[in-house]
Write a protein that holds these residues in place. Structure first.
Motif, PDB file in Angstrom:
ATOM      1  N   THR A   1      18.435 -12.968 -17.160  1.00  0.00           N
ATOM      2  CA  THR A   1      17.337 -12.661 -16.259  1.00  0.00           C
ATOM      3  C   THR A   1      16.337 -11.770 -16.991  1.00  0.00           C
ATOM      4  O   THR A   1      16.727 -10.912 -17.776  1.00  0.00           O
TER       5      THR A   1
ATOM      6  N   SER B   1      22.519 -26.515 -16.925  1.00  0.00           N
ATOM      7  CA  SER B   1      21.888 -25.253 -16.548  1.00  0.00           C
ATOM      8  C   SER B   1      20.513 -25.492 -15.944  1.00  0.00           C
ATOM      9  O   SER B   1      19.965 -26.598 -16.027  1.00  0.00           O
TER      10      SER B   1
ATOM     11  N   GLU C   1      16.644 -23.188 -15.100  1.00  0.00           N
ATOM     12  CA  GLU C   1      15.870 -21.965 -15.223  1.00  0.00           C
ATOM     13  C   GLU C   1      14.961 -21.845 -14.013  1.00  0.00           C
ATOM     14  O   GLU C   1      14.306 -22.812 -13.622  1.00  0.00           O
TER      15      GLU C   1
ATOM     16  N   GLU D   1      12.317 -14.470 -14.517  1.00  0.00           N
ATOM     17  CA  GLU D   1      12.887 -15.744 -14.938  1.00  0.00           C
ATOM     18  C   GLU D   1      14.394 -15.559 -14.990  1.00  0.00           C
ATOM     19  O   GLU D   1      14.869 -14.524 -15.466  1.00  0.00           O
TER      20      GLU D   1
ATOM     21  N   VAL E   1      18.212 -17.714 -15.684  1.00  0.00           N
ATOM     22  CA  VAL E   1      18.913 -18.911 -16.133  1.00  0.00           C
ATOM     23  C   VAL E   1      20.297 -18.904 -15.499  1.00  0.00           C
ATOM     24  O   VAL E   1      21.019 -17.904 -15.573  1.00  0.00           O
TER      25      VAL E   1
END
Length: 131
Positions: A55, A82, A84, A100, A102
């Motif tokens: 993060t 994964s 984002e 942001e 992930v």
């Protein structure tokens, strides 16, 4: 975009008169609730899938008690295992924080990442972030 309204609490306000910086990550997580339900419909920790691995949080402007906050969550990228996210916190129409994050689709029992199912990918595509 997923959107969640947060009503700031007095207990989240610090001595400087604004919402404490430690509160913002908690609000961002609250904005991910619908994403969590996509991956773990019953929201049980026994079947939990979304594991955060990174993060990056940027504080842009102060946030204050007494005025609602909007958490906006977009999908920035979808990988095989994964995804984002791009997130913003708004108050009074102003961007106050950007983040942001992930996440990995993870099987707790096998301790391995797993492919994101196609039906989840299709739903995620409905919430893509476009600059």
């Amino acid at each position: 975009m997923y959107q969640t309204t947060i009503v700031p609490r007095v207990s989240e306000t610090d001595g400087a008169g604004h919402i404490n910086n430690t509160t913002v990550p908690v609000w961002l997580e609250a904005g991910r609730h619908e994403l969590f339900k996509l991956f773990t419909p019953d929201l049980s920790f026994e079947h939990w899938k979304m594991i955060i691995v990174k993060t990056t949080l940027e504080y842009v402007s102060q946030i204050y008690y007494g005025r609602d906050v909007e958490v906006k969550t977009w999908v920035k990228r979808i990988g095989n295992k994964s995804l984002e996210l791009y997130e913003e916190i708004h108050q009074d129409g102003e961007v106050c924080a950007k983040n942001e994050a992930v996440y990995v689709n993870f099987n707790l029992e096998t301790q391995q990442s797993e492919e994101i199912p196609d039906e989840i990918k299709e739903e995620l595509k409905q919430h893509f972030y476009e600059k």
